[in-house]
Write a protein that holds these residues in place. Structure first.
Motif, PDB file in Angstrom:
ATOM      1  N   ASP A 223       4.992   7.172  18.271  1.00 19.65           N
ATOM      2  CA  ASP A 223       5.851   6.161  17.641  1.00 19.65           C
ATOM      3  C   ASP A 223       5.119   4.865  17.264  1.00 19.65           C
ATOM      4  N   PRO A 224       4.125   4.942  16.405  1.00 19.23           N
ATOM      5  CA  PRO A 224       3.494   3.696  15.950  1.00 19.23           C
ATOM      6  C   PRO A 224       4.487   2.857  15.148  1.00 19.23           C
ATOM      7  N   VAL A 225       4.362   1.553  15.256  1.00 17.77           N
ATOM      8  CA  VAL A 225       5.198   0.650  14.465  1.00 17.77           C
ATOM      9  C   VAL A 225       4.546   0.505  13.091  1.00 17.77           C
ATOM     10  N   ILE A 226       5.277   0.852  12.038  1.00 18.89           N
ATOM     11  CA  ILE A 226       4.750   0.798  10.681  1.00 18.89           C
ATOM     12  C   ILE A 226       5.409  -0.370   9.956  1.00 18.89           C
ATOM     13  N   ILE A 227       4.596  -1.204   9.335  1.00 16.12           N
ATOM     14  CA  ILE A 227       5.113  -2.405   8.669  1.00 16.12           C
ATOM     15  C   ILE A 227       4.617  -2.445   7.224  1.00 16.12           C
ATOM     16  N   ASP A 228       5.541  -2.607   6.311  1.00 15.63           N
ATOM     17  CA  ASP A 228       5.247  -2.793   4.883  1.00 15.63           C
ATOM     18  C   ASP A 228       5.112  -4.295   4.644  1.00 15.63           C
ATOM     19  N   VAL A 229       3.885  -4.763   4.359  1.00 13.50           N
ATOM     20  CA  VAL A 229       3.644  -6.204   4.229  1.00 13.50           C
ATOM     21  C   VAL A 229       3.666  -6.677   2.775  1.00 13.50           C
ATOM     22  N   ARG A 230       4.144  -5.829   1.846  1.00 11.28           N
ATOM     23  CA  ARG A 230       4.227  -6.250   0.449  1.00 11.28           C
ATOM     24  C   ARG A 230       5.268  -7.351   0.284  1.00 11.28           C
ATOM     25  N   SER A 231       5.114  -8.122  -0.777  1.00 15.70           N
ATOM     26  CA  SER A 231       6.103  -9.149  -1.094  1.00 15.70           C
ATOM     27  C   SER A 231       7.381  -8.490  -1.598  1.00 15.70           C
ATOM     28  N   ALA A 232       8.462  -9.262  -1.626  1.00 19.28           N
ATOM     29  CA  ALA A 232       9.722  -8.738  -2.146  1.00 19.28           C
ATOM     30  C   ALA A 232       9.569  -8.318  -3.602  1.00 19.28           C
ATOM     31  N   GLU A 233       8.786  -9.087  -4.376  1.00 17.77           N
ATOM     32  CA  GLU A 233       8.553  -8.737  -5.778  1.00 17.77           C
ATOM     33  C   GLU A 233       7.794  -7.419  -5.888  1.00 17.77           C
ATOM     34  N   GLY A 234       6.796  -7.235  -5.037  1.00 12.39           N
ATOM     35  CA  GLY A 234       6.032  -6.000  -5.056  1.00 12.39           C
ATOM     36  C   GLY A 234       6.888  -4.791  -4.718  1.00 12.39           C
ATOM     37  N   ARG A 235       7.799  -4.949  -3.758  1.00 14.44           N
ATOM     38  CA  ARG A 235       8.676  -3.830  -3.394  1.00 14.44           C
ATOM     39  C   ARG A 235       9.702  -3.541  -4.475  1.00 14.44           C
ATOM     40  N   SER A 236      10.134  -4.578  -5.197  1.00 16.45           N
ATOM     41  CA  SER A 236      11.102  -4.335  -6.270  1.00 16.45           C
ATOM     42  C   SER A 236      10.449  -3.610  -7.445  1.00 16.45           C
ATOM     43  N   LEU A 237       9.152  -3.863  -7.673  1.00 11.60           N
ATOM     44  CA  LEU A 237       8.433  -3.157  -8.731  1.00 11.60           C
ATOM     45  C   LEU A 237       8.108  -1.724  -8.329  1.00 11.60           C
ATOM     46  N   ASP A 238       7.862  -1.493  -7.059  1.00  9.57           N
ATOM     47  CA  ASP A 238       7.566  -0.154  -6.550  1.00  9.57           C
ATOM     48  C   ASP A 238       8.381   0.045  -5.274  1.00  9.57           C
ATOM     49  N   PRO A 239       9.586   0.618  -5.397  1.00  3.43           N
ATOM     50  CA  PRO A 239      10.495   0.711  -4.243  1.00  3.43           C
ATOM     51  C   PRO A 239      10.120   1.770  -3.210  1.00  3.43           C
ATOM     52  N   ARG A 240       9.050   2.512  -3.444  1.00  5.29           N
ATOM     53  CA  ARG A 240       8.649   3.526  -2.458  1.00  5.29           C
ATOM     54  C   ARG A 240       8.258   2.863  -1.139  1.00  5.29           C
ATOM     55  N   VAL A 241       8.613   3.491  -0.038  1.00  8.00           N
ATOM     56  CA  VAL A 241       8.212   3.008   1.287  1.00  8.00           C
ATOM     57  C   VAL A 241       7.852   4.203   2.151  1.00  8.00           C
ATOM     58  N   ILE A 242       7.030   3.960   3.141  1.00  7.79           N
ATOM     59  CA  ILE A 242       6.744   4.992   4.138  1.00  7.79           C
ATOM     60  C   ILE A 242       7.955   5.090   5.061  1.00  7.79           C
ATOM     61  N   PRO A 243       8.451   6.284   5.303  1.00  2.00           N
ATOM     62  CA  PRO A 243       9.659   6.438   6.134  1.00  2.00           C
ATOM     63  C   PRO A 243       9.528   5.722   7.484  1.00  2.00           C
ATOM     64  N   GLY A 244      10.568   4.977   7.833  1.00  4.23           N
ATOM     65  CA  GLY A 244      10.602   4.289   9.119  1.00  4.23           C
ATOM     66  C   GLY A 244       9.898   2.953   9.146  1.00  4.23           C
ATOM     67  N   ALA A 245       9.351   2.520   8.015  1.00  2.00           N
ATOM     68  CA  ALA A 245       8.596   1.262   7.993  1.00  2.00           C
ATOM     69  C   ALA A 245       9.530   0.059   8.025  1.00  2.00           C
ATOM     70  N   TYR A 246       9.100  -0.964   8.720  1.00  5.24           N
ATOM     71  CA  TYR A 246       9.780  -2.259   8.686  1.00  5.24           C
ATOM     72  C   TYR A 246       9.290  -3.031   7.460  1.00  5.24           C
ATOM     73  N   LEU A 247      10.186  -3.735   6.796  1.00  3.96           N
ATOM     74  CA  LEU A 247       9.827  -4.506   5.606  1.00  3.96           C
ATOM     75  C   LEU A 247       9.639  -5.972   5.998  1.00  3.96           C
ATOM     76  N   ILE A 248       8.394  -6.332   6.281  1.00  5.02           N
ATOM     77  CA  ILE A 248       8.071  -7.692   6.699  1.00  5.02           C
ATOM     78  C   ILE A 248       6.877  -8.164   5.868  1.00  5.02           C
ATOM     79  N   GLY A 249       7.111  -9.073   4.940  1.00  5.12           N
ATOM     80  CA  GLY A 249       6.042  -9.542   4.063  1.00  5.12           C
ATOM     81  C   GLY A 249       4.935 -10.264   4.807  1.00  5.12           C
ATOM     82  N   LEU A 250       3.791 -10.375   4.151  1.00  2.00           N
ATOM     83  CA  LEU A 250       2.634 -11.022   4.769  1.00  2.00           C
ATOM     84  C   LEU A 250       2.952 -12.442   5.225  1.00  2.00           C
ATOM     85  N   LYS A 251       3.733 -13.170   4.430  1.00  2.00           N
ATOM     86  CA  LYS A 251       4.036 -14.555   4.775  1.00  2.00           C
ATOM     87  C   LYS A 251       4.913 -14.669   6.014  1.00  2.00           C
TER      88      LYS A 251
END
Length: 310
Positions: A223-251
């Motif tokens: 159970d590794p913790v997976i975090i998507d650090v893309r910006s909100a704009e980056g995720r809106s342009l490419d909505p794909r995510v790794i299953p189970g990832a938390y959406l927490i931007g770099l900032k």
């Protein structure tokens, strides 16, 4: 070096020089295309010739350079941004800014990108990677290229009456002033290259986890913790995510500590060149004591490439 000889040579070869410099600068190399347009714009006004030819040369050169990278983005996706980072001094830093422009302004972002250092090199391949159609890109990019050329050629024409004054000042200062200015430009470029190389070395020293290792850890139930650090704009342009990832931007990565455990790996990913955002997030978490923070090698693209091959 005689300043009048230099300007005479520039005026004589203004059309091919303008075309080549704009073409190469749009390819990502740090050549002074805008200052050249101002100069040849002033020279063209002073001689009453070449204005239309210069506009055409600057437009075609810039549009062709952008088109090459757009097609590369269409073919290779975001991986091409890694290539841009090798020939541009700041492309990896500007990807997130380009994403913000695309989200807020759409096609008009290509107009803004022409005037923002770094982003101008990133915007065309990013548009290709995001799936823009060729006709849409050509329409917006040619219009933006014309606008960019008109602005800087127009500035040269506007200040053409001051050209003689500038020449007189340069002659009074002598050749040493020209060489000193050239030396300052070289020193600036060397400084930027050294800074980028230092940042690249720090990035390369950061250990990474591969997609295969991450999949194995998930299958093993660690159970590794997976975090998507893309910006909100980056995720809106490419909505794909790794299953189970938390959406927490770099900032906002410092807020991730509320979901972390010391006995679990933390895997951070992005879709930027050289995993730069994921590396920065991992460095920040490691500095806060979370030593098991690792960037995912290749980021989101590597994950979905592995999914297609499985």
């Amino acid at each position: 070096m005689n300043i009048h000889f230099l300007l005479g040579w520039t005026q004589q070869y203004a059309l091919p020089l303008t075309f080549l410099v704009t073409l190469i600068s749009r390819a990502g190399l740090p050549l002074p295309a805008a200052p050249l347009l101002v100069m040849v714009g002033a020279l063209a006004t002073a001689s009453g010739e070449m204005a239309l030819g210069l506009l055409l040369a600057a437009t075609v050169g810039g549009a062709l350079g952008d088109l090459v990278w757009f097609m590369a983005g269409r073919r290779l996706g975001r991986r091409v941004l890694g290539v841009i980072c090798k020939v541009s001094l700041s492309a990896d830093v500007c990807v997130r800014q380009s994403e913000t422009l695309f989200v807020k302004w759409g096609g008009l972002s290509l107009f803004a990108a022409k005037f923002v250092p770094g982003i101008s090199a990133v915007a065309p391949p990013l548009a290709g990677a995001l799936g823009w159609s060729l006709p849409a890109f050509l329409r917006w990019n040619v219009a933006a290229s014309i606008f960019w050329a008109v602005v800087f050629l127009g500035l040269g024409a506007l200040f053409s009456n001051q050209l003689d004054l500038v020449l007189a000042v340069l002659e009074q200062l002598g050749e040493g002033a020209i060489w000193s200015l050239a030396a300052l430009v070289v020193v600036y470029l060397i400084g930027r290259v050294i800074k980028r190389r230092h940042a690249a070395e720090l990035s390369e020293e950061m250990p990474r986890i591969s997609v295969a290792q991450l999949k194995a850890a998930i299958a093993a139930g660690t159970d590794p913790v997976i975090i998507d650090v893309r910006s909100a704009e980056g995720r809106s342009l490419d909505p794909r995510v790794i299953p189970g990832a938390y959406l927490i931007g770099l900032k906002e990565i410092d807020t991730a500590t509320s979901i972390l455990l010391q006995d679990r790996d933390v895997v951070l990913y992005c879709s930027c060149p050289n995993d730069v955002s994921a590396v920065a997030a991992a460095q920040q978490l490691r500095g806060m004591g979370w030593t098991r923070a690792l960037p995912l090698a290749g980021g989101l693209e590597a994950w979905f490439e592995a999914e297609l091959q499985s």
